[in-house]
Design an enzyme around this catalytic site. Structure first.
Site, PDB file in Angstrom:
ATOM      1  N   HIS A 105       2.960  -2.067   4.796  1.00 19.80           N
ATOM      2  CA  HIS A 105       1.965  -1.472   3.897  1.00 19.80           C
ATOM      3  C   HIS A 105       1.403  -0.181   4.478  1.00 19.80           C
ATOM      4  O   HIS A 105       1.065  -0.122   5.654  1.00 19.80           O
ATOM      5  CB  HIS A 105       0.824  -2.455   3.630  1.00 19.80           C
ATOM      6  CG  HIS A 105       1.195  -3.560   2.697  1.00 19.80           C
ATOM      7  ND1 HIS A 105       1.743  -3.342   1.455  1.00 19.80           N
ATOM      8  CD2 HIS A 105       1.091  -4.910   2.831  1.00 19.80           C
ATOM      9  CE1 HIS A 105       1.960  -4.509   0.863  1.00 19.80           C
ATOM     10  NE2 HIS A 105       1.574  -5.480   1.680  1.00 19.80           N
ATOM     11  N   CYS A 162       4.870   2.830   1.162  1.00 20.91           N
ATOM     12  CA  CYS A 162       4.500   3.516  -0.074  1.00 20.91           C
ATOM     13  C   CYS A 162       3.901   4.891   0.227  1.00 20.91           C
ATOM     14  O   CYS A 162       3.339   5.119   1.294  1.00 20.91           O
ATOM     15  CB  CYS A 162       3.508   2.684  -0.877  1.00 20.91           C
ATOM     16  SG  CYS A 162       4.216   1.143  -1.468  1.00 20.91           S
TER      17      CYS A 162
END
Length: 190
Positions: A105, A162
């Site tokens: 993440h 991301c």
């Protein structure tokens, strides 16, 4: 009516402060975990990495220049990525002459990726062998781009998260760090 508006405004301010405190606490917890010395390797994985089940720890990523150590688990489910980085099951395993793909993440374990530079070392530590990689390139791709999973003819480490880092919600792109294997150190018997 004015009194209700004032109370509603105070409620929103309180909610905002609580959210800021929650994000700060989450960041501190993640930072504390990743700044620990190299994670001690359990000997539960002696033998073949091929036998690892989803959710099992397979090692750690160590970034010496940033003093980071992130645990790596088999799989990339949401539950696994809450604990550390995840290994894409369909990608190569450490030690194979192919593309090892790890994901994390951007707002927790892989936030530091934006601060890395070309030629920085990335060490993938397993219970048996340390694999040292040097970063060769950075790229940004669409979230549905699967070329990062493509097989390679040499040992490559691909880190993905991301992008953009400051985006709130499901980010539209992926930030990719590519590194080439430069050295291995056998830990068995040491």
């Amino acid at each position: 009516m004015k009194n209700n508006s004032k109370k509603l405004g105070q409620l929103f301010i309180l909610i905002g402060l609580l959210l800021v405190l929650y994000v700060f606490a989450s960041y501190r917890e993640t930072d504390t975990i990743t700044r620990q010395p190299a994670l001690q390797q359990s000997r539960q994985m002696t033998g073949n990495l091929q036998m690892v089940k989803p959710g099992e720890k397979i090692g750690a990523i160590i970034i010496p220049s940033k003093k980071k150590s992130i645990p790596v688990y088999e799989g990339t489910s949401a539950k696994i990525l809450e604990k550390g980085a995840g290994h894409y099951r369909k990608s190569a395993l450490p030690g194979e002459n192919n593309n090892v793909v790890l994901s994390g993440h951007r707002d927790t374990y892989f936030r530091f990726l934006k601060d890395l530079a070309k030629n920085d070392s990335v060490i993938l530590k397993t219970s048996e062998i340390d694999y040292e990689y040097k970063i060769t390139k950075f790229s940004i791709v669409a979230s549905n781009d699967t070329t990062i999973l493509s097989p390679k003819s040499r040992p490559i480490l691909t880190l993905t998260t991301c992008y953009p880092f400051s985006f709130i919600g499901n980010a539209p792109k992926r930030y990719i760090v590519t590194a080439e294997l430069v050295k291995t150190s056998d830990l068995v018997g040491k």
